[in-house]
Scaffold this motif. Structure first.
Motif, PDB file in Angstrom:
ATOM      1  N   ASN A  37      -8.239  11.672   1.304  1.00 39.96           N
ATOM      2  CA  ASN A  37      -7.409  10.783   1.724  1.00 39.96           C
ATOM      3  C   ASN A  37      -7.655  10.034   3.133  1.00 39.96           C
ATOM      4  OD1 ASN A  37      -4.943  10.810   3.748  1.00 39.96           O
ATOM      5  ND2 ASN A  37      -3.826  11.281   1.891  1.00 39.96           N
ATOM      6  N   ASP A  38      -7.350   8.809   3.200  1.00 41.27           N
ATOM      7  CA  ASP A  38      -7.786   8.164   4.395  1.00 41.27           C
ATOM      8  C   ASP A  38      -7.417   8.693   5.578  1.00 41.27           C
ATOM      9  OD1 ASP A  38      -4.724   7.612   3.727  1.00 41.27           O
ATOM     10  OD2 ASP A  38      -4.822   6.606   5.847  1.00 41.27           O
ATOM     11  N   LYS A  39      -6.627   9.936   5.802  1.00 37.86           N
ATOM     12  CA  LYS A  39      -6.330  10.704   7.114  1.00 37.86           C
ATOM     13  C   LYS A  39      -7.465  11.387   7.138  1.00 37.86           C
ATOM     14  CE  LYS A  39      -1.456  11.007   6.573  1.00 37.86           C
ATOM     15  NZ  LYS A  39      -0.196  11.953   6.475  1.00 37.86           N
ATOM     16  N   ARG A  98       5.304   4.420   1.860  1.00 37.22           N
ATOM     17  CA  ARG A  98       5.861   5.776   2.533  1.00 37.22           C
ATOM     18  C   ARG A  98       6.795   5.428   3.568  1.00 37.22           C
ATOM     19  NH1 ARG A  98       1.104   8.098   0.244  1.00 37.22           N
ATOM     20  NH2 ARG A  98      -0.133   7.704   2.262  1.00 37.22           N
ATOM     21  N   SER A 157       0.809  -1.152   0.100  1.00 44.26           N
ATOM     22  CA  SER A 157      -0.056   0.039  -0.127  1.00 44.26           C
ATOM     23  C   SER A 157       0.852   1.166   0.077  1.00 44.26           C
ATOM     24  CB  SER A 157      -0.949  -0.093   1.289  1.00 44.26           C
ATOM     25  OG  SER A 157      -0.177   0.384   2.322  1.00 44.26           O
ATOM     26  N   ASP A 158       0.257   2.274  -0.376  1.00 45.54           N
ATOM     27  CA  ASP A 158       0.921   3.564  -0.391  1.00 45.54           C
ATOM     28  C   ASP A 158       1.599   3.865   1.030  1.00 45.54           C
ATOM     29  OD1 ASP A 158       0.568   3.901  -3.201  1.00 45.54           O
ATOM     30  OD2 ASP A 158      -1.134   5.205  -2.924  1.00 45.54           O
ATOM     31  N   ASN A 159       0.660   3.676   2.099  1.00 42.67           N
ATOM     32  CA  ASN A 159       1.173   4.108   3.492  1.00 42.67           C
ATOM     33  C   ASN A 159       2.404   3.232   3.582  1.00 42.67           C
ATOM     34  OD1 ASN A 159      -0.959   6.010   3.836  1.00 42.67           O
ATOM     35  ND2 ASN A 159      -2.458   4.627   4.833  1.00 42.67           N
ATOM     36  N   THR A 160       2.253   1.748   3.523  1.00 37.37           N
ATOM     37  CA  THR A 160       3.533   1.118   3.696  1.00 37.37           C
ATOM     38  C   THR A 160       4.684   1.439   2.989  1.00 37.37           C
ATOM     39  OG1 THR A 160       1.977  -0.890   4.160  1.00 37.37           O
ATOM     40  CG2 THR A 160       4.228  -1.175   3.524  1.00 37.37           C
ATOM     41  N   THR A 204      -8.395   2.910   4.838  1.00 38.52           N
ATOM     42  CA  THR A 204      -8.077   2.893   3.379  1.00 38.52           C
ATOM     43  C   THR A 204      -9.254   2.509   2.635  1.00 38.52           C
ATOM     44  OG1 THR A 204      -6.826   1.015   4.097  1.00 38.52           O
ATOM     45  CG2 THR A 204      -5.597   3.256   4.073  1.00 38.52           C
TER      46      THR A 204
END
Length: 369
Positions: free
Chosen positions: A287-289, A69, A64-67, A201
């Motif tokens: 965004n998931d945030k 980053r 994932s993008d979060n991972t 997400t």
């Protein structure tokens, strides 16, 4: 072992696992997928170059993008630490990594000591980054494994879990939202996330239809009895059924229908941004945030856990509180909760089942004492 750790602090040329030399300066700065290239023995061509780019795209999609980053930050932190110590991050040195872990655990000005879970995550990030550069990091090597075991034994603490949002909480939270476009959207996010036990997400990655956008994480089909979500989740594709509620005011499917209708969304991302006045939508996917911020804001507005200072309340709740809330509130067979959350084991589901009213079942009395 400690004597061995004093070695390998000088710069050295590196060799990959197959024995071939590696250009350290180029490899060190490459992001995920960039290390993929044609073998030196193969002549390049337009078709092959396009395939290289395609392969890189698939490699980037492996996490994932979060991972990604987080792993990029892990590598940057370790590379900076190595340079400060007069060493290089390539090739992997178990001795230096053991020293790095010890430094993270003990802390040094101005950096505070990190938690065991963060250190473990940093090590996973290093292993992933080394793999992308053609190296293998042996986490079982004694210089790494022994230091990590000692850190866990000395500094490990019980996991800090986010508080679950229970049924009465979610009702209070959605009651604080207005009925403009932004309020309709946020109401649908909270109710859908809670009833589906969804990750933040998963919520924001939903599209109206299958294959609407390249970055889609799933889509929704609405039926008379509820909604069916098809998700490309953390553990693979899965389906989540969300039935209609007993009242329109708190029904997640009804809230979704209202948002889609008034926002005039019939294609692409379901949850998009709105104008500042909350009257118009944008085309940008949320965004998931946003989900985490929404949970924290409505928790404060609803007065949940008002017995605690605001700072503590904000720390207690996050987007994951919706997922834990479903597991803790649904009074049904555990198997159904496990399926809804997409867990491979009942043990993992039980980690999410936490309530404030403990000792509902008194096994002491049940046992005759």
């Amino acid at each position: 072992m400690l004597r061995d750790m004093s070695k390998n602090t000088k710069k050295s040329s590196s060799k990959a696992a197959d024995g071939s030399s590696v250009n350290e300066d180029n490899e060190r700065g490459r992001p995920d997928g960039e290390a993929l290239s044609l073998p030196s023995s193969v002549a390049g061509s337009g078709a092959l170059d396009r395939l290289v780019e395609t392969a890189r795209d698939y490699a980037r999609a492996a996490a994932s993008d979060n991972t990604l980053r987080a792993y990029a930050k892990d590598w940057a932190n370790f590379s900076r630490w190595c340079r400060m110590k007069g060493s290089e991050p390539l090739p992997p040195s178990p001795e230096m990594i053991g020293l790095y872990l010890a430094d993270l655990a003990s802390g040094s000005d101005p950096s505070p000591a990190l938690s065991v879970s963060t250190i473990d995550r940093r090590l996973s990030g290093l292993a992933w980054n080394y793999a992308q550069r053609g190296f293998t990091l042996d986490r079982k090597n004694r210089h790494i494994a022994t230091v990590l075991a000692g850190i866990k034994r000395k500094h490990a603490r019980p996991p800090v879990q986010k508080e679950a949002i229970l049924a009465e909480d979610i009702l209070s939270m959605v009651a604080t939202l207005p009925y403009d476009l932004r309020g309709l959207r946020d109401r649908a996010i909270l109710l859908l996330g809670y009833a589906g036990g969804l990750r933040r997400t998963e919520i924001v990655s939903l599209d109206v239809h299958k294959d609407d956008t390249p970055d889609s994480g799933g889509w929704i089909e609405i039926f008379d009895k509820g909604a069916l979500l098809t998700l490309n989740a953390k553990t693979g594709w899965r389906e989540v059924e969300i039935g209609r509620g007993s009242k329109d005011q708190t029904c997640p499917v009804r809230a979704l229908e209202q948002w889609l209708h008034f926002a005039k969304i019939d294609f692409g991302p379901i949850f998009v941004g709105t104008s500042r006045d909350g009257r118009r939508t944008t085309q940008a996917r949320l965004n998931d945030k946003h989900v985490a911020r929404l949970v924290k804001r409505t928790v404060l507005d609803a007065g949940i856990r008002s017995d605690l200072p605001e700072k503590d309340r904000l720390a207690l709740f996050s987007g994951h509180s919706l997922r834990a809330g479903l597991a803790s509130s649904a009074e049904v067979d555990e198997r159904y909760v496990q399926k809804q959350l997409g867990h491979a084991s009942a043990q993992m589901t039980r980690r999410y089942q936490r309530r404030r009213d403990r000792f509902r079942v008194n096994l002491t009395k049940a046992a005759g004492l």
